[in-house]
Design an enzyme around this catalytic site. Structure first.
Site, mmCIF file in Angstrom:
data_model
loop_
_atom_site.group_PDB
_atom_site.id
_atom_site.type_symbol
_atom_site.label_atom_id
_atom_site.label_comp_id
_atom_site.label_asym_id
_atom_site.label_seq_id
_atom_site.Cartn_x
_atom_site.Cartn_y
_atom_site.Cartn_z
ATOM 1 N N GLY A 51 -38.552 -95.480 -96.265
ATOM 2 C CA GLY A 51 -37.517 -94.875 -97.089
ATOM 3 C C GLY A 51 -36.801 -93.725 -96.433
ATOM 4 O O GLY A 51 -35.616 -93.511 -96.659
ATOM 5 N N GLU A 102 -37.750 -105.840 -96.328
ATOM 6 C CA GLU A 102 -38.144 -107.246 -96.162
ATOM 7 C C GLU A 102 -37.481 -107.900 -94.957
ATOM 8 O O GLU A 102 -37.931 -108.946 -94.495
ATOM 9 C CB GLU A 102 -37.796 -108.050 -97.424
ATOM 10 C CG GLU A 102 -38.552 -107.639 -98.675
ATOM 11 C CD GLU A 102 -37.840 -106.517 -99.424
ATOM 12 O OE1 GLU A 102 -36.776 -106.049 -98.929
ATOM 13 O OE2 GLU A 102 -38.339 -106.113 -100.482
ATOM 14 N N GLU A 119 -41.899 -90.465 -99.062
ATOM 15 C CA GLU A 119 -41.639 -89.701 -100.287
ATOM 16 C C GLU A 119 -41.268 -90.715 -101.370
ATOM 17 O O GLU A 119 -40.143 -90.784 -101.837
ATOM 18 C CB GLU A 119 -40.508 -88.711 -100.025
ATOM 19 C CG GLU A 119 -40.868 -87.690 -98.963
ATOM 20 C CD GLU A 119 -39.654 -87.102 -98.264
ATOM 21 O OE1 GLU A 119 -39.466 -85.880 -98.334
ATOM 22 O OE2 GLU A 119 -38.892 -87.861 -97.630
ATOM 23 N N GLU A 128 -36.854 -94.918 -109.987
ATOM 24 C CA GLU A 128 -36.219 -94.619 -108.701
ATOM 25 C C GLU A 128 -37.241 -94.485 -107.579
ATOM 26 O O GLU A 128 -37.015 -93.781 -106.593
ATOM 27 C CB GLU A 128 -35.380 -93.338 -108.783
ATOM 28 C CG GLU A 128 -34.392 -93.287 -109.926
ATOM 29 C CD GLU A 128 -33.285 -94.315 -109.772
ATOM 30 O OE1 GLU A 128 -33.110 -94.850 -108.662
ATOM 31 O OE2 GLU A 128 -32.599 -94.582 -110.768
#
Length: 311
Positions: A51, A102, A119, A128
């Site tokens: 992320g 993916e 995080e 979220e």
């Protein structure tokens, strides 16, 4: 929803979160202490930042001795890390990969990583959140016995008295449609003890564990009216090699970049001190909102009603 539009929405949300994270001394200091105290865990290890929301965890991993740090997700934050390392002897340690979790492949033919950092938490843990992305990365790339940091989030709920949201006028919250929001609740608004709803440990969790339903019970702290409930959670790291609380977003803790989730009742609930409040709560996927969840709250024994809310 069109996949390109969905990707743009995710990117915007992640950027908003990344700016908030970098300006939050509570979580930043907690992660800094973790990395500095346990720098031996990162030395010569391959780290995957799932992320890369703020880039902070990637940068810390590089600084404490990781041999390679690979970031997926937020490319703007990845650019920030690259610029921070530019010209240093460690600039080649960090590398970012664009694309969904993916679709990507690890660089240099790598098949496994030693540590996943992320995080990943959202409001009420799962709104979220990057929960599914981390689970996917864990199952595909993390070595047996590898670390996920942070890996534990414990969700709580508590009854609250009348709550006026920050930056709202008093008469703006009287609408019957305002039954769910993200905000901060003061300690003096707590009407009950907190009840532990769920412990999520990413080291052993399944992707289906993201959603749940179950009963709750909590005692009233004083006489008065319960107007709603607040959901909040604590974040920690718990592995064989490391166990450390990080931060809390509860009403009694300092504010962080993550807000609490407030669920209003349609009708206030009168309680007396020490009285037990019982009911059930569920959290499910909201198919109409990207990374959204839907709450179902029901009261029983002393309050026979139920309602549904989406976030």
């Amino acid at each position: 929803m069109d996949s390109e539009i969905e990707g743009d929405l995710n990117c915007n949300r992640d950027m908003n979160l990344s700016h908030a994270m970098l300006n939050d001394p509570i979580s930043c200091n907690a992660y800094y202490e973790l990395f500095q105290t346990h720098d031996d865990l990162f030395k010569d290890k391959i780290v995957l930042d799932v992320g890369c929301r703020s880039g902070m965890l990637s940068l810390m991993a590089v600084e404490v001795g990781a041999i390679k740090v690979i970031a997926t997700g937020n490319m703007e934050s990845a650019d920030f890390v690259e610029k921070a390392l530019s010209g240093s002897e460690k600039e080649d340690i960090f590398e970012s990969i664009n694309g969904s979790i993916e679709q990507i492949r690890l660089p240099y033919g790598l098949k496994k990583v030693d540590i996943i950092v992320s995080e990943w938490m959202g409001h009420a843990i799962f709104t979220e959140s990057l929960y599914r992305d981390v689970i996917y990365a864990r199952d595909k790339w993390l070595v047996k016995g590898g670390l996920i940091i942070p890996n534990v989030a414990t969700l709580f709920m508590a009854g609250i008295s009348k709550h006026v949201p920050e930056n709202f006028q008093e008469d703006e919250i009287d609408s019957e449609d305002e039954i769910l929001l993200e905000d901060y609740v003061r300690p003096d608004q707590l009407m009950t003890h907190r009840f532990r709803l769920k412990i999520t440990n990413l080291s052993v969790a399944n992707k289906e564990d993201e959603y749940f339903q179950g009963p709750f019970g909590m005692n009233a702290l004083r006489d008065g009216e319960i107007e709603g409930f607040v959901l909040h959670f604590d974040v920690a790291v718990a592995h064989d090699k490391i166990s450390m609380p990080l931060f809390s977003i509860g009403p009694r803790a300092p504010k962080t970049y993550l807000k609490q989730t407030v669920i209003y009742l349609e009708d206030n609930l009168m309680v007396q001190k020490h009285e037990m409040i019982e009911g059930y709560i569920g959290m499910f996927a909201n198919k109409s909102a990207v990374r959204g969840v839907e709450f179902i709250l029901g009261m029983k024994t002393i309050y026979e009603s139920s309602s549904e809310m989406s976030e």
